[in-house]
Design a protein around this motif. Structure first.
Motif, PDB file in Angstrom:
ATOM      1  N   UNK A 161      16.797  -0.991   2.213  1.00  0.00           N
ATOM      2  CA  UNK A 161      16.904  -2.087   1.248  1.00  0.00           C
ATOM      3  C   UNK A 161      18.227  -2.829   1.419  1.00  0.00           C
ATOM      4  N   UNK A 162      19.286  -2.080   1.703  1.00  0.00           N
ATOM      5  CA  UNK A 162      20.611  -2.678   1.860  1.00  0.00           C
ATOM      6  C   UNK A 162      20.635  -3.708   2.980  1.00  0.00           C
ATOM      7  N   UNK A 163      19.859  -3.458   4.060  1.00  0.00           N
ATOM      8  CA  UNK A 163      19.830  -4.398   5.191  1.00  0.00           C
ATOM      9  C   UNK A 163      18.578  -5.275   5.138  1.00  0.00           C
ATOM     10  N   UNK A 164      17.952  -5.337   3.946  1.00  0.00           N
ATOM     11  CA  UNK A 164      16.808  -6.219   3.695  1.00  0.00           C
ATOM     12  C   UNK A 164      15.605  -5.883   4.575  1.00  0.00           C
TER      13      UNK A 164
ATOM     14  N   UNK B  22      18.168  -5.466  14.863  1.00  0.00           N
ATOM     15  CA  UNK B  22      19.598  -5.209  14.742  1.00  0.00           C
ATOM     16  C   UNK B  22      19.960  -4.737  13.349  1.00  0.00           C
ATOM     17  N   UNK B  23      19.278  -5.259  12.335  1.00  0.00           N
ATOM     18  CA  UNK B  23      19.518  -4.760  10.988  1.00  0.00           C
ATOM     19  C   UNK B  23      19.103  -3.293  10.870  1.00  0.00           C
ATOM     20  N   UNK B  24      18.022  -2.929  11.552  1.00  0.00           N
ATOM     21  CA  UNK B  24      17.599  -1.528  11.573  1.00  0.00           C
ATOM     22  C   UNK B  24      18.643  -0.659  12.282  1.00  0.00           C
ATOM     23  N   UNK B  25      19.197  -1.171  13.369  1.00  0.00           N
ATOM     24  CA  UNK B  25      20.244  -0.431  14.086  1.00  0.00           C
ATOM     25  C   UNK B  25      21.469  -0.216  13.193  1.00  0.00           C
ATOM     26  N   UNK B  26      21.791  -1.212  12.385  1.00  0.00           N
ATOM     27  CA  UNK B  26      22.917  -1.074  11.457  1.00  0.00           C
ATOM     28  C   UNK B  26      22.594  -0.034  10.384  1.00  0.00           C
ATOM     29  N   UNK B  27      21.358  -0.075   9.864  1.00  0.00           N
ATOM     30  CA  UNK B  27      20.951   0.921   8.863  1.00  0.00           C
ATOM     31  C   UNK B  27      21.107   2.328   9.418  1.00  0.00           C
ATOM     32  N   UNK B  28      20.672   2.526  10.638  1.00  0.00           N
ATOM     33  CA  UNK B  28      20.800   3.843  11.278  1.00  0.00           C
ATOM     34  C   UNK B  28      22.264   4.239  11.422  1.00  0.00           C
ATOM     35  N   UNK B  29      23.115   3.258  11.739  1.00  0.00           N
ATOM     36  CA  UNK B  29      24.533   3.546  11.957  1.00  0.00           C
ATOM     37  C   UNK B  29      25.264   3.907  10.671  1.00  0.00           C
ATOM     38  N   UNK B  30      24.824   3.362   9.534  1.00  0.00           N
ATOM     39  CA  UNK B  30      25.580   3.565   8.293  1.00  0.00           C
ATOM     40  C   UNK B  30      24.986   4.637   7.389  1.00  0.00           C
ATOM     41  N   UNK B  31      23.785   5.148   7.701  1.00  0.00           N
ATOM     42  CA  UNK B  31      23.084   6.019   6.753  1.00  0.00           C
ATOM     43  C   UNK B  31      23.845   7.318   6.479  1.00  0.00           C
TER      44      UNK B  31
ATOM     45  N   UNK C 188      19.759 -15.398  17.593  1.00  0.00           N
ATOM     46  CA  UNK C 188      19.941 -16.821  17.307  1.00  0.00           C
ATOM     47  C   UNK C 188      20.961 -16.983  16.176  1.00  0.00           C
ATOM     48  N   UNK C 189      21.421 -18.231  15.928  1.00  0.00           N
ATOM     49  CA  UNK C 189      22.476 -18.441  14.920  1.00  0.00           C
ATOM     50  C   UNK C 189      22.132 -17.933  13.523  1.00  0.00           C
ATOM     51  N   UNK C 190      20.882 -18.066  13.095  1.00  0.00           N
ATOM     52  CA  UNK C 190      20.512 -17.624  11.746  1.00  0.00           C
ATOM     53  C   UNK C 190      20.632 -16.112  11.640  1.00  0.00           C
ATOM     54  N   UNK C 191      20.081 -15.399  12.612  1.00  0.00           N
ATOM     55  CA  UNK C 191      20.165 -13.940  12.583  1.00  0.00           C
ATOM     56  C   UNK C 191      21.592 -13.452  12.806  1.00  0.00           C
ATOM     57  N   UNK C 192      22.337 -14.182  13.620  1.00  0.00           N
ATOM     58  CA  UNK C 192      23.748 -13.845  13.815  1.00  0.00           C
ATOM     59  C   UNK C 192      24.496 -13.895  12.487  1.00  0.00           C
ATOM     60  N   UNK C 193      24.262 -14.954  11.723  1.00  0.00           N
ATOM     61  CA  UNK C 193      24.904 -15.087  10.412  1.00  0.00           C
ATOM     62  C   UNK C 193      24.545 -13.906   9.516  1.00  0.00           C
ATOM     63  N   UNK C 194      23.262 -13.516   9.515  1.00  0.00           N
ATOM     64  CA  UNK C 194      22.818 -12.407   8.666  1.00  0.00           C
ATOM     65  C   UNK C 194      23.528 -11.110   9.042  1.00  0.00           C
ATOM     66  N   UNK C 195      23.642 -10.851  10.337  1.00  0.00           N
ATOM     67  CA  UNK C 195      24.287  -9.614  10.799  1.00  0.00           C
ATOM     68  C   UNK C 195      25.756  -9.598  10.401  1.00  0.00           C
ATOM     69  N   UNK C 196      26.427 -10.724  10.561  1.00  0.00           N
ATOM     70  CA  UNK C 196      27.846 -10.805  10.194  1.00  0.00           C
ATOM     71  C   UNK C 196      28.022 -10.555   8.696  1.00  0.00           C
ATOM     72  N   UNK C 197      27.136 -11.108   7.881  1.00  0.00           N
ATOM     73  CA  UNK C 197      27.240 -10.895   6.436  1.00  0.00           C
ATOM     74  C   UNK C 197      27.049  -9.430   6.075  1.00  0.00           C
ATOM     75  N   UNK C 198      26.129  -8.741   6.764  1.00  0.00           N
ATOM     76  CA  UNK C 198      25.921  -7.317   6.506  1.00  0.00           C
ATOM     77  C   UNK C 198      27.162  -6.519   6.900  1.00  0.00           C
TER      78      UNK C 198
END
Length: 226
Positions: free
Chosen positions: A123-126, A144-153, A169-179
């Motif tokens: 949920x944290x990474x939407x 990539x959001x899933x990879x971050x979830x795995x890294x922080x769990x 792409x730029x939109x997903x890049x922005x999302x990853x940076x915000x997370x």
């Protein structure tokens, strides 16, 4: 605290990829390391993870020299660091839930902890609505959001993100940076490598610039300059 003390890495062919590098990363910092391909960024990260040994100097995590740790202590140390890569490195035949839960299983967490924590971190990474999707059913940004979830769990002290937006792409890049910024605000140290000027400018935090294995700039104000 992470401390690189006059660290050098030279391979058997005589090529030096890191030379006399010294810097400190304080707890809860967000630090970006930038530089052209071959500047030594990834080698620095591999040495911090004790995947490679420096040929000179020392690397400390808290008060421990990471390259002097015995095998058991080294494994315990590595669990304090979560890693995110450009190519995701997900398990293709496991669902999003299973990719994250597997990281917890390896760390010895209980079934109750897994059942509680995995949905929360997704949920944290939407990705709450993608819990039972397989990696091939996810977009690049979702992977990539899933990879971050795995890294922080497992609640590591440090997150290393090595070019995490390189394939996005730029939109997903922005999302990853915000997370990543949100994770840092929760108290986790974040170390990011990137070539993306827009990413650096949007973070506005400390930037270490490398050229030919040396640190040529250490800017607290988040300037991208290559």
């Amino acid at each position: 605290m992470i401390y690189f003390d006059k660290v050098t890495k030279e391979y058997k062919n005589g090529v030096r990829v890191v030379e006399e590098v010294s810097f400190t990363i304080e707890p809860r910092e967000f630090v970006s390391i930038v530089g052209h391909s071959g500047a030594g960024k990834t080698t620095l990260l591999k040495m911090l993870l004790a995947e490679e040994k420096p040929t000179g100097g020392k690397i400390f995590f808290d008060s421990a020299d990471v390259n002097l740790l015995e095998k058991e202590k080294k494994n315990s140390f590595r669990r304090k660091i979560g890693t995110v890569f450009q190519d995701f490195r997900l398990l293709p035949h496991k669902t999003a839930y299973e990719n994250v839960s597997f990281a917890m299983e390896v760390a010895g967490k209980t079934d109750e902890e897994i059942a509680s924590d995995v949905p929360h971190v997704l949920e944290l990474v939407d990705l709450g609505d993608k819990m039972w999707s397989f990696p091939h059913e996810l977009s690049g940004g979702e992977k990539q959001r899933l990879a971050i979830a795995r890294a922080i769990v497992n609640q590591p002290d440090v997150i290393i993100a090595d070019e995490p937006t390189g394939n996005l792409d730029p939109v997903n890049t922005y999302d990853i940076v915000q997370i990543l910024k949100k994770i840092n605000e929760f108290g986790t140290t974040v170390i990011l490598t990137t070539h993306n000027k827009g990413v650096i400018d949007s973070i506005g935090r400390r930037v270490i610039t490398m050229e030919k294995g040396r640190i040529v700039r250490d800017d607290k104000g988040g300037k991208f300059s290559l």
